[in-house]
Design an enzyme around this catalytic site. Structure first.
Site, PDB file in Angstrom:
ATOM      1  N   TYR A  53       0.868  -1.293   0.055  1.00 45.40           N
ATOM      2  CA  TYR A  53      -0.131   0.033   0.039  1.00 45.40           C
ATOM      3  C   TYR A  53       0.886   1.052  -0.017  1.00 45.40           C
ATOM      4  CZ  TYR A  53      -3.864  -3.010   1.355  1.00 45.40           C
ATOM      5  OH  TYR A  53      -5.073  -3.871   1.393  1.00 45.40           O
ATOM      6  N   SER A 238     -13.550  -4.655   1.030  1.00 47.50           N
ATOM      7  CA  SER A 238     -14.518  -4.070   0.016  1.00 47.50           C
ATOM      8  C   SER A 238     -16.137  -4.409   0.383  1.00 47.50           C
ATOM      9  CB  SER A 238     -14.460  -4.507  -1.367  1.00 47.50           C
ATOM     10  OG  SER A 238     -13.132  -4.129  -1.893  1.00 47.50           O
ATOM     11  N   LEU A 240     -18.313  -2.313   0.961  1.00 50.81           N
ATOM     12  CA  LEU A 240     -19.206  -1.281   0.245  1.00 50.81           C
ATOM     13  C   LEU A 240     -18.968  -1.276  -1.094  1.00 50.81           C
ATOM     14  CD1 LEU A 240     -18.415   1.660   2.705  1.00 50.81           C
ATOM     15  CD2 LEU A 240     -20.470   0.245   2.641  1.00 50.81           C
ATOM     16  N   GLY A 243     -17.557   1.448  -2.959  1.00 48.26           N
ATOM     17  CA  GLY A 243     -18.447   2.666  -2.823  1.00 48.26           C
ATOM     18  C   GLY A 243     -19.742   2.422  -3.680  1.00 48.26           C
ATOM     19  N   LEU A 245     -22.395   0.606  -2.865  1.00 43.07           N
ATOM     20  CA  LEU A 245     -23.208   0.399  -2.046  1.00 43.07           C
ATOM     21  C   LEU A 245     -23.505   1.437  -1.319  1.00 43.07           C
ATOM     22  CD1 LEU A 245     -22.465  -3.174  -0.886  1.00 43.07           C
ATOM     23  CD2 LEU A 245     -24.581  -2.729  -2.009  1.00 43.07           C
ATOM     24  N   THR A 246     -22.637   2.444  -1.264  1.00 45.85           N
ATOM     25  CA  THR A 246     -23.193   3.904  -0.377  1.00 45.85           C
ATOM     26  C   THR A 246     -24.100   4.600  -1.432  1.00 45.85           C
ATOM     27  OG1 THR A 246     -21.615   5.371  -1.844  1.00 45.85           O
ATOM     28  CG2 THR A 246     -20.613   4.021   0.144  1.00 45.85           C
ATOM     29  N   GLY A 247     -24.265   4.295  -2.556  1.00 46.50           N
ATOM     30  CA  GLY A 247     -25.151   5.216  -3.382  1.00 46.50           C
ATOM     31  C   GLY A 247     -24.756   6.443  -4.255  1.00 46.50           C
ATOM     32  N   LYS A 248     -23.512   6.662  -3.700  1.00 44.86           N
ATOM     33  CA  LYS A 248     -22.648   7.906  -4.191  1.00 44.86           C
ATOM     34  C   LYS A 248     -22.575   7.941  -5.654  1.00 44.86           C
ATOM     35  CE  LYS A 248     -18.032   6.528  -2.940  1.00 44.86           C
ATOM     36  NZ  LYS A 248     -16.807   6.965  -2.046  1.00 44.86           N
TER      37      LYS A 248
END
Length: 349
Positions: A53, A238, A240, A243, A245-248
């Site tokens: 990372y 992962s 989400l 991202g 699944l956040t709806g963003k």
């Protein structure tokens, strides 16, 4: 916050884990240190990182930077003993670490020493292999996965496991690692590690870190059974769906500094099918007056094989928002609706 053991060890972790893969790219050192303070203040005692990372993007010149940022915080804060640290040995093919060498008894001591130095610590609580030498069906490779392409025989694989377990046992005896875990591995592979460790070849696998979310449920089949009977808890990444699944990202939105603004394909996850599935899950959240992010994380936490759920936060504001749901329990009605969405949108990426 609920506490779970790491396998059959006596190491207890919160069922939420702060992921750090953006530290050094999307998240600068000042913000990263603020997040580490905030996570501990919020009751989270588990931190996950890796020698490769940061990501987004992965570059040879930044390999190890995330561990360095965490190490600087360890030195400055003096709080290393207050949390459980997990990091990972990069697998074969990553040119930024040991020229892409396979994991072996030769690379393990070198990799551990490098992580210890960067993290400014004397020990690693959970040391994980990032992916197996023989390859993996994770990273969206499940659609064309063929174990025969590894070029290894069963005897080759077992010999590698024995070699690595011996090296890991020596590190346990030196006190540099407390427990051992796998990542991106299969039921068969994990079973071989367990079998050989139980033959006194080395430390027993405590955990398995694989991708898992409402939109990626490969673990629900044979791995769930292995996890249950063998006490190898899942540490999911992962949760989400990067991202989704956040709806963003709904209706074509791409927020500034989001992962999609850097990686439009979301590592092979972005598609019309994925968008449709994400929308269906977000609609369940809204119908029950739930935040979509909170719902997706709570669902993961309530799975029977879950040890901890790794989430990432690009900003401290995102981290604060996630900490708000640390005690959320989804009612059975919501869990049932989420299963219905899964049946309508199985494996959307």
């Amino acid at each position: 916050m609920k506490m779970n053991p790491l396998g059959r060890t006596d190491i207890m972790v919160t069922d939420l884990c702060l992921g750090t893969m953006t530290y050094g790219t999307q998240t600068n050192e000042t913000d990263a240190h603020a997040q580490l303070d905030m996570a501990l203040a919020g009751g989270i005692n588990f931190l996950d990182t890796a020698e490769m990372y940061p990501v987004n993007p992965v570059r040879a010149e930044t390999t190890g930077l995330t561990e360095q940022i965490i190490g600087n915080w360890n030195a400055k804060s003096g709080r290393r003993g207050e949390y459980v640290m997990a990091t990972k040995h990069s697998g074969v093919g990553l040119s930024g670490a040991r020229d892409g060498a396979a994991i072996s008894s030769k690379t393990i001591p070198e990799a551990i020493e490098g992580s210890l130095k960067r993290l400014q610590t004397d020990y690693i609580d959970l040391y994980q292999f990032h992916w197996p030498n023989r390859g993996s069906y994770m990273f969206r490779k499940n659609w064309s996965y063929d174990p025969a392409t590894s070029g290894q025989t069963k005897a080759d694989v077992l010999a590698e496991i024995e070699d690595c377990l011996g090296a890991l046992q020596r590190e346990v005896e030196r006190g540099t690692i407390r427990a051992f875990g796998l990542s991106n591995d299969s039921a068969w592979g994990t079973a071989q590690w367990l079998r050989l460790s139980e033959a006194d070849m080395g430390p027993r696998v405590a955990t398995l870190q694989n991708e898992y979310s409402l939109m990626c449920r490969l673990f629900d089949t044979d791995l769930a059974e292995l996890s249950y009977y063998e006490d190898v808890g899942l540490i999911t990444y992962s949760p989400l769906a990067t991202g989704l699944l956040t709806g963003k990202y709904m209706d074509g939105a791409v927020p500034e500094r989001s992962r999609k603004s850097i990686n439009p394909g979301l590592g092979g996850r972005a598609s019309e099918r994925a968008d449709a599935a994400a929308r269906a899950y977000v609609e369940v959240a809204r119908a029950h007056d739930l935040d979509p992010t909170h719902m997706a994380l709570a669902w993961c936490r309530q799975r029977p094989f879950m040890a901890s759920v790794i989430f990432g936060a690009t900003t401290s504001e995102q981290l604060a928002h996630i900490i708000e749901m640390k005690d959320l329990e989804l009612p059975e009605a919501v869990m049932t609706e989420l299963d219905k969405v899964h049946r309508a949108h199985p494996m959307p990426y």
